[in-house]
Design a protein around this motif. Structure first.
Motif, PDB file in Angstrom:
ATOM      1  N   VAL A   5       8.216   6.561   8.376  1.00 45.99           N
ATOM      2  CA  VAL A   5       7.912   5.163   8.094  1.00 45.99           C
ATOM      3  C   VAL A   5       7.003   5.127   6.869  1.00 45.99           C
ATOM      4  O   VAL A   5       5.904   5.692   6.888  1.00 45.99           O
ATOM      5  CB  VAL A   5       7.232   4.470   9.290  1.00 45.99           C
ATOM      6  N   ARG A   6       7.443   4.461   5.821  1.00 46.68           N
ATOM      7  CA  ARG A   6       6.663   4.408   4.594  1.00 46.68           C
ATOM      8  C   ARG A   6       5.389   3.592   4.822  1.00 46.68           C
ATOM      9  O   ARG A   6       5.454   2.471   5.345  1.00 46.68           O
ATOM     10  CB  ARG A   6       7.505   3.789   3.482  1.00 46.68           C
ATOM     11  N   PRO A   7       4.230   4.110   4.464  1.00 45.71           N
ATOM     12  CA  PRO A   7       2.981   3.351   4.677  1.00 45.71           C
ATOM     13  C   PRO A   7       2.938   2.110   3.803  1.00 45.71           C
ATOM     14  O   PRO A   7       3.529   2.070   2.717  1.00 45.71           O
ATOM     15  CB  PRO A   7       1.896   4.351   4.295  1.00 45.71           C
ATOM     16  N   THR A   8       2.209   1.105   4.268  1.00 40.40           N
ATOM     17  CA  THR A   8       2.074  -0.150   3.527  1.00 40.40           C
ATOM     18  C   THR A   8       0.638  -0.393   3.072  1.00 40.40           C
ATOM     19  O   THR A   8       0.391  -1.298   2.281  1.00 40.40           O
ATOM     20  CB  THR A   8       2.539  -1.334   4.382  1.00 40.40           C
ATOM     21  N   LYS A   9      -0.324   0.363   3.578  1.00 42.06           N
ATOM     22  CA  LYS A   9      -1.716   0.246   3.147  1.00 42.06           C
ATOM     23  C   LYS A   9      -2.363   1.621   3.193  1.00 42.06           C
ATOM     24  O   LYS A   9      -1.849   2.543   3.833  1.00 42.06           O
ATOM     25  CB  LYS A   9      -2.490  -0.739   4.024  1.00 42.06           C
ATOM     26  N   SER A  64      -0.684  -2.320  -0.006  1.00 39.03           N
ATOM     27  CA  SER A  64      -1.167  -3.707  -0.013  1.00 39.03           C
ATOM     28  C   SER A  64      -2.610  -3.840  -0.476  1.00 39.03           C
ATOM     29  O   SER A  64      -3.018  -4.901  -0.958  1.00 39.03           O
ATOM     30  CB  SER A  64      -1.014  -4.312   1.388  1.00 39.03           C
ATOM     31  N   ASP A  65      -3.409  -2.781  -0.337  1.00 39.99           N
ATOM     32  CA  ASP A  65      -4.803  -2.862  -0.762  1.00 39.99           C
ATOM     33  C   ASP A  65      -5.044  -2.165  -2.103  1.00 39.99           C
ATOM     34  O   ASP A  65      -6.181  -1.833  -2.438  1.00 39.99           O
ATOM     35  CB  ASP A  65      -5.735  -2.311   0.316  1.00 39.99           C
ATOM     36  N   SER A  66      -3.967  -1.951  -2.862  1.00 39.47           N
ATOM     37  CA  SER A  66      -4.145  -1.424  -4.210  1.00 39.47           C
ATOM     38  C   SER A  66      -4.681  -2.527  -5.119  1.00 39.47           C
ATOM     39  O   SER A  66      -4.675  -3.708  -4.760  1.00 39.47           O
ATOM     40  CB  SER A  66      -2.817  -0.892  -4.749  1.00 39.47           C
ATOM     41  N   LYS A  71       1.837  -3.225  -8.920  1.00 31.84           N
ATOM     42  CA  LYS A  71       2.826  -3.930  -8.108  1.00 31.84           C
ATOM     43  C   LYS A  71       3.798  -2.996  -7.405  1.00 31.84           C
ATOM     44  O   LYS A  71       4.427  -3.374  -6.417  1.00 31.84           O
ATOM     45  CB  LYS A  71       3.635  -4.904  -8.988  1.00 31.84           C
ATOM     46  N   SER A  72       3.942  -1.788  -7.907  1.00 34.50           N
ATOM     47  CA  SER A  72       4.908  -0.861  -7.325  1.00 34.50           C
ATOM     48  C   SER A  72       4.407   0.562  -7.457  1.00 34.50           C
ATOM     49  O   SER A  72       3.461   0.850  -8.199  1.00 34.50           O
ATOM     50  CB  SER A  72       6.280  -0.999  -8.003  1.00 34.50           C
TER      51      SER A  72
END
Length: 214
Positions: A5-9, A64-66, A71-72
């Motif tokens: 599962v790719r992390p989002t934060k 998300s907390d970058s 943006k990517s």
């Protein structure tokens, strides 16, 4: 084991790096017995069937907390380190062709996967109660996953991670001693490098062996 599962934060490590225990390292003494996995007979000792697939870099959303200007970012596909990963449709690689050149060169990555089953007798060596070490030297670098784990500890020797330019990874199989019937799912991530000075070259094994110690 669930799929990747790719992390989002961003996520801190579960244990502070300096508090993580030292990994069990491969013995430095010469092995008492060695089986060459780059031969048909050697891989057959462990019932090893090798499969391989080229790895792609894919663009994905930034964490998300970058910082807002980012943006990517990038990830790899597939994530074949996960135990039980279905590699049945991958290229079948004869043991004698592990030294064959793969990938398109320059910035290039490749997965190699197999399962090693410890026999009672490994080409004349009784394995019960011994230590076993997987030794692989991938041109140029390798990361070695065993049963879904990449053994590593920040700031300390971590033999499953990149060891240097054309330097062997020597990773202990199991915690201390092995027993006949033990299975080890191996996923080797091959890397063409140095990445910042990507070579006009390819990916291949210089050696792949199982070393035994008593």
């Amino acid at each position: 084991m669930p799929p990747y599962v790719r992390p989002t934060k961003s996520m801190p490590p579960a244990i502070a790096p300096l508090l993580q225990p030292q990994l069990s390292l491969a013995p430095l003494l010469p092995p008492v017995h060695v089986v060459d996995l780059m031969t048909d007979a050697g891989s057959a000792v462990f019932g090893a069937v090798w499969r391989a697939k080229e790895v792609k870099l894919v663009e994905c959303p930034a964490l998300s907390d970058s910082r807002p200007e980012y943006k990517s970012t990038y990830d790899i596909e597939p994530h074949a380190e996960v135990p039980g990963f279905d590699d049945s449709k991958w290229e079948l690689v004869p043991a004698t062709d592990l030294g064959g050149r793969r990938g398109g060169g320059i910035v290039s990555f490749f997965w190699f996967r197999t399962v090693l089953t410890i026999p009672a007798n490994a080409a004349g060596f009784n394995t019960a109660g011994s230590k076993a070490v997987l030794r692989v030297n991938v041109d140029d670098y390798a990361e070695v996953w065993i049963n879904g784990a990449l053994p590593r500890t920040a700031g300390r020797p971590s033999p499953a991670t990149i060891q240097g330019f054309n330097i062997p990874n020597r990773v202990l199989l199991g915690e201390n001693v092995i027993a006949p019937g033990d299975k080890f799912e191996i996923a080797i991530f091959a890397i063409n490098g140095p990445i910042s000075a990507a070579p006009a070259n390819f990916l291949w094994f210089r050696e792949a062996k199982v070393e035994f110690f008593t």
